[in-house]
Write an enzyme that holds these catalytic residues in place. Structure first.
Site, short mmCIF file in Angstrom:
data_model
loop_
_atom_site.label_atom_id
_atom_site.label_comp_id
_atom_site.label_asym_id
_atom_site.label_seq_id
_atom_site.Cartn_x
_atom_site.Cartn_y
_atom_site.Cartn_z
NE ARG A 123 -16.42 -9.66 -57.71
CZ ARG A 123 -17.70 -9.31 -57.76
NH1 ARG A 123 -18.42 -9.36 -56.66
NH2 ARG A 123 -18.26 -8.90 -58.86
NE ARG B 94 -21.34 -6.41 -63.24
CZ ARG B 94 -20.37 -6.87 -62.43
NH1 ARG B 94 -19.11 -6.75 -62.78
NH2 ARG B 94 -20.68 -7.45 -61.30
NE ARG C 130 -28.51 -6.91 -61.02
CZ ARG C 130 -27.63 -7.78 -60.52
NH1 ARG C 130 -28.02 -8.80 -59.81
NH2 ARG C 130 -26.37 -7.59 -60.70
CE LYS D 234 -26.04 -7.67 -55.15
NZ LYS D 234 -25.03 -6.79 -55.74
NE ARG E 30 -18.86 -11.75 -61.75
CZ ARG E 30 -19.85 -11.18 -61.09
NH1 ARG E 30 -20.04 -11.45 -59.82
NH2 ARG E 30 -20.66 -10.34 -61.69
P1 AMP Z 1 -24.12 -10.32 -60.40
O1 AMP Z 1 -23.30 -11.55 -60.17
O2 AMP Z 1 -25.28 -10.20 -59.45
O3 AMP Z 1 -23.27 -9.07 -60.46
O4 AMP Z 1 -24.78 -10.47 -61.86
C1 AMP Z 1 -23.99 -10.62 -63.01
C2 AMP Z 1 -24.83 -10.37 -64.23
O5 AMP Z 1 -25.90 -11.32 -64.29
C3 AMP Z 1 -25.51 -9.01 -64.28
O6 AMP Z 1 -24.65 -7.98 -64.77
C4 AMP Z 1 -26.67 -9.30 -65.22
O7 AMP Z 1 -26.23 -9.38 -66.58
C5 AMP Z 1 -27.07 -10.71 -64.80
N1 AMP Z 1 -28.08 -10.69 -63.71
C6 AMP Z 1 -27.93 -11.14 -62.44
N2 AMP Z 1 -29.06 -10.98 -61.73
C7 AMP Z 1 -29.95 -10.40 -62.56
C8 AMP Z 1 -31.28 -9.95 -62.42
N3 AMP Z 1 -31.95 -10.06 -61.26
N4 AMP Z 1 -31.89 -9.39 -63.50
C9 AMP Z 1 -31.26 -9.28 -64.68
N5 AMP Z 1 -29.98 -9.65 -64.89
C10 AMP Z 1 -29.32 -10.21 -63.84
#
Ligand code: AMP
Length: 208
Positions: A127, A150, A88, A13, A139
């Site tokens: 990554r 996740r 989400r 994404k 990360r």
């Molecule tokens: P990402 O970088 O999109 O993989 O997000 C990393 C982490 O941020 C996720 O595992 C969640 O803990 C939190 N997070 C990101 N976007 C959301 C969302 N829309 N709703 C809830 N938690 C989120």
């Protein structure tokens, strides 16, 4: 264009959102990036989100929606944006509808990047390795055990979101297993068709 990208961690994404941001000159709004920035700055939101993110759980809807709502009111979102990692949950999707409706704005396309979940661990490992090699911070949630959580969280909560966008006729599902270029081509083809079929007005009258 107002675009939503859906997909599990490692679906690509972020890469595709950056490509679209350049092509359409609209900002990429990654809730993961916004929350990581909040954690780094030790803001109140960051403190509430940190442990949940670290363990691979979702941050509560009200926190994330608040962060997104604030960002959508910035001037650079007036002509469009790419939401990467939001919504989400179905509650987030409904809240987004309310925010947009209050500004007479609407989403033009929702693109769901479909990937073979068995490939995700390898992608996330790659990554992390790339970050390590280029001297970037890795990360902390790019860890095999946290990744499982996740993916589980994603699977559990995303289905109603996908159904919601399918019902309102905005959903486009693409195959995310090809090369970055191949995935970009599929997205470009969808967005070109959407641009032809929808009257994408510059949103002078709207706040976005
Ligand atoms: P990402 O970088 O999109 O993989 O997000 C990393 C982490 O941020 C996720 O595992 C969640 O803990 C939190 N997070 C990101 N976007 C959301 C969302 N829309 N709703 C809830 N938690 C989120």
């Amino acid at each position: 264009m107002r675009i939503i990208l859906l997909g599990p961690p490692g679906a690509g994404k972020g890469t595709q959102a950056r490509h679209l941001a350049t092509e359409y000159r609209i900002p990429q709004l990654s809730t993961g990036d916004m929350l990581r920035a909040a954690v780094s700055s030790r803001s109140d939101i960051g403190r509430r989100a940190a442990d949940l993110m670290q363990s691979g759980e979702l941050v509560p809807d009200d926190i994330v929606t608040g962060v997104v709502a604030d960002r959508l009111f910035h001037e650079d979102c007036r002509t469009g944006f790419i939401l990467d990692g939001f919504p989400r949950t179905i509650v987030q999707a409904q809240d987004l509808q309310k925010i947009l409706r209050s500004s007479h704005a609407q989403i033009d396309a929702v693109i769901s990047i479909s990937v073979d979940e068995n490939a995700l661990a390898a992608r996330i490992e790659r990554r992390a390795e790339e970050a390590r090699l280029s001297g970037q911070p890795v990360r902390t949630d790019d860890d095999p055990e946290v990744l499982k959580k996740r993916i589980h969280e994603f699977r559990q909560k995303i289905e109603p979101v996908v159904e919601f966008y399918e019902t309102v006729g905005l959903l486009h599902t693409i195959d995310g297993m090809g090369s970055i270029e191949r995935v970009s081509q599929q997205i470009d083809a969808i967005l070109s068709a959407v641009r032809l079929s929808v009257n994408v007005k510059p949103t002078v009258a709207s706040r976005f």
